[in-house]
Design a protein around this motif. Structure first.
Motif, short mmCIF file in Angstrom:
data_model
loop_
_atom_site.label_atom_id
_atom_site.label_comp_id
_atom_site.label_asym_id
_atom_site.label_seq_id
_atom_site.Cartn_x
_atom_site.Cartn_y
_atom_site.Cartn_z
N THR A 122 0.88 -1.07 -0.27
CA THR A 122 0.26 0.08 -0.32
C THR A 122 0.81 1.19 -0.34
O THR A 122 1.24 1.96 -0.74
CB THR A 122 -1.02 0.33 1.06
N ASP A 123 1.95 1.18 1.39
CA ASP A 123 2.83 2.40 1.48
C ASP A 123 3.02 2.48 -0.43
O ASP A 123 3.33 3.75 -0.64
CB ASP A 123 3.71 2.20 2.03
N ILE A 124 4.20 1.70 -0.83
CA ILE A 124 4.90 1.74 -2.64
C ILE A 124 3.60 2.17 -2.89
O ILE A 124 4.13 3.28 -3.65
CB ILE A 124 5.57 0.29 -2.39
N MET A 162 1.01 4.36 -2.58
CA MET A 162 0.90 5.48 -2.18
C MET A 162 1.80 6.35 -2.82
O MET A 162 1.37 8.10 -2.78
CB MET A 162 0.34 5.02 -0.85
N HIS A 163 3.25 5.93 -2.60
CA HIS A 163 4.20 6.92 -2.99
C HIS A 163 3.89 7.72 -4.50
O HIS A 163 4.76 8.47 -5.01
CB HIS A 163 5.11 6.53 -2.39
N THR A 164 3.48 6.17 -5.30
CA THR A 164 3.45 6.79 -6.94
C THR A 164 2.07 7.59 -7.00
O THR A 164 2.08 8.07 -7.59
CB THR A 164 3.45 5.21 -7.18
N THR A 194 -2.25 12.36 0.51
CA THR A 194 -3.06 11.62 1.31
C THR A 194 -1.32 11.17 2.32
O THR A 194 -1.80 10.71 3.77
CB THR A 194 -2.79 10.02 0.54
N HIS A 195 -0.42 11.03 2.20
CA HIS A 195 0.73 10.86 2.94
C HIS A 195 0.04 11.64 4.66
O HIS A 195 0.50 11.94 5.49
CB HIS A 195 2.07 11.41 2.70
N LYS A 196 0.37 13.50 4.16
CA LYS A 196 0.36 14.50 5.40
C LYS A 196 -1.57 13.99 5.82
O LYS A 196 -0.93 14.36 7.07
CB LYS A 196 0.17 15.95 3.79
N PRO A 250 -0.13 1.35 11.66
CA PRO A 250 0.67 1.23 10.89
C PRO A 250 0.96 2.18 9.90
O PRO A 250 -0.70 2.86 9.36
CB PRO A 250 0.77 0.10 10.13
N HIS A 251 1.54 3.06 9.02
CA HIS A 251 1.57 3.78 7.88
C HIS A 251 0.38 3.85 6.55
O HIS A 251 0.00 4.49 6.76
CB HIS A 251 3.69 4.08 7.34
N GLY A 252 0.93 2.48 6.39
CA GLY A 252 0.69 2.31 5.19
C GLY A 252 -1.04 1.90 5.43
O GLY A 252 -1.85 2.57 4.17
N SER A 292 -2.54 3.93 7.51
CA SER A 292 -3.43 4.96 7.47
C SER A 292 -3.37 5.59 6.49
O SER A 292 -4.60 6.16 6.57
CB SER A 292 -2.52 6.51 8.49
N LEU A 293 -3.02 5.70 5.10
CA LEU A 293 -3.25 5.62 3.53
C LEU A 293 -4.13 5.08 3.31
O LEU A 293 -5.12 5.83 2.63
CB LEU A 293 -1.77 5.96 3.19
N SER A 294 -3.89 3.75 3.55
CA SER A 294 -5.24 3.04 2.74
C SER A 294 -6.48 3.48 2.99
O SER A 294 -7.43 3.72 2.44
CB SER A 294 -5.23 1.92 2.66
ZN ZN Z 1 4.60 6.19 2.56
#
Ligand code: ZN
Ligand code: NZQ
Length: 393
Positions: free
Chosen positions: A195-197, A199-201, A268-270, A282-284, A286-288
């Protein structure tokens, strides 16, 4: 395409047995006294830490160790690491772990090189970083991309503020990447990483900058690849090819390539950092939990961009532009759900928030209304509140 400067100097040593080269690489980058930083114990249990310290011993490189880095790494442990590094006179920091360990190592490197400055001053913008120590990485989880990124994220546990700084001093000098070291990851961490990968994209892909064909093509290929291999890896944790693809995607997703020449967003990261700062999620995850709410809130800024995403990444096409755009958002959300990632607050495990909590999150993310974040749509405090509210199911 916009003008850009790009400097990604991290040497990558990728493949089976790559970690055996760690000591040689430390010497190559001038290290003579090494502080080895690790997390909550996975590298002790797997034997990786022992393997690395044996290598240092054989190479006659004096070292000390510092363990205990937690996910959403804390400022206080980084400060402790600075003290230890100063006392030991470390001239090289070796991170053995994932994003949290790497970011802590970066913070220690900054603190060691600037002993008269409290490290949080760099994160709060009070002090400017002009020098640091070299950091090397032995990567154990494909996720944050910190092994090549120019970013480092810390949580100030006194204030609950999670914040990152971006500077080329955050680029590690080398990263050892052996996909086999990720076989021991629990399913949840693989899914959070995928998910994090993505989301960076995604946090770079949604931009109004036009004509960035190469950058777009890299981003689209990366998204398709990591989504596909994420499914394979979740079914079979020791699939070398799948773990390799995910690991390489992790670095490419956050070394700057997927947003080169474009104005990037990172909304979304912010927004997600405020969830991790308050709830330690967990970071991932929080993003999804937020992305689809953000996307539905902002897509009208440029539905065409969302439609292109739907077509190229998910193969979706409807006659109506808005329908295509919305179907792409739904497909992304469905993918997150299919790998058991949360898509709202209840699934995230924090429960439905009351009004006060939503206001608090918007206050913190907007610095109490003093700033906007992101670019695809510059989010005001009210926008942030509305997005948190949409995810509050
Ligand atoms: Zn991230
Ligand atoms: O602490 P241990 O015991 O090692 O366990 C960790 C931790 O519990 C475990 N783990 C890691 N490798 C393992 C393993 N367990 C079994 N086998 C292995 N091989 O995984 C858990 C999560 O580790 P963590 O380092 O927190 O994961 P991740 O790489 O996702 O890093 C997340 C942190 O990085 C920040 C995030 O905000 C978060 O604080 N980010 C850093 C970025 C950067 N510096 O460029 C960018 C990202 O957007 C992100 O913000």
């Amino acid at each position: 395409m916009q003008s850009f400067e790009y400097h990604c100097p991290t040497e990558i040593i990728f493949g089976k047995g790559a970690e055996l080269k760690a000591a040689d690489k430390i010497k190559k980058y001038g290290g003579t006294k090494v502080l080895v930083v690790y997390g909550g114990g996975s590298v002790v249990r797997s034997g990786l830490l022992q393997k690395i310290t044996d290598l240092l011993q054989t190479a006659k490189l004096p070292y000390e160790t510092l363990g205990g880095v937690q996910p959403n790494p804390r400022l206080e442990l980084a400060r402790t690491g600075v003290q230890q590094a100063n006392k030991f006179k470390a001239d090289f920091i070796l991170a053995v772990g994932g994003g949290s360990v790497i970011d802590t190592s970066k913070a220690i490197a900054h603190g060691r090189a600037n002993p008269d400055t409290d490290i949080w001053d760099f994160w709060s913008g009070k002090a400017e970083l002009t020098k640091s120590l070299p950091v090397g990485v032995v990567l154990t989880i494909s996720a944050a991309g910190s092994e090549t990124s120019n970013s480092a994220v810390l949580t100030n546990e006194e204030t609950g503020k999670k914040a990152g700084i971006n500077t080329d001093f955050n680029r590690p000098c080398f990263a050892v990447m052996n996909p086999e070291l990720t076989y021991t990851l629990p399913e949840r961490q693989i899914a959070c990483g995928v998910t994090d990968i993505m989301m960076h994209t995604l946090d770079r892909y949604f931009t109004h900058t036009k004509g960035n064909e190469m950058t777009d093509a890299i981003a689209e290929a990366l998204l398709k690849n990591v989504a596909k291999n994420g499914r394979i890896a979740l079914a079979k944790h020791d699939d070398y090819e799948a773990m390799s693809e995910i690991m390489w995607c992790g670095s490419l997703s956050h070394n700057g390539l997927t947003g080169l020449g474009a104005e990037i967003d990172f909304a979304t990261h912010k927004l997600g950092h405020e969830l991790s700062g308050k709830f330690d999620v967990p970071h991932g995850a929080s993003l999804s939990a937020l992305w689809a709410s953000w996307a539905r809130y902002v897509y009208k800024e440029e539905p065409q961009r969302f439609a292109i995403f739907a077509e190229r990444v998910w193969g979706i096409h409807h006659e109506d532009l808005n329908e295509t755009a919305l179907a792409g958002i739904a497909a992304t959300e469905a993918y997150f759900a299919s790998i058991h990632m949360p898509t709202n607050f209840s699934e995230l495990g924090i429960g439905k928030q009351d009004e006060k909590s939503l206001q608090y999150l918007a206050d913190r993310c907007s610095d109490y209304g003093k700033k906007t974040v992101a670019n695809f749509k510059k989010l005001t405090r009210e926008d942030m509140y509305n997005i948190y509210k949409m995810a509050n199911k």
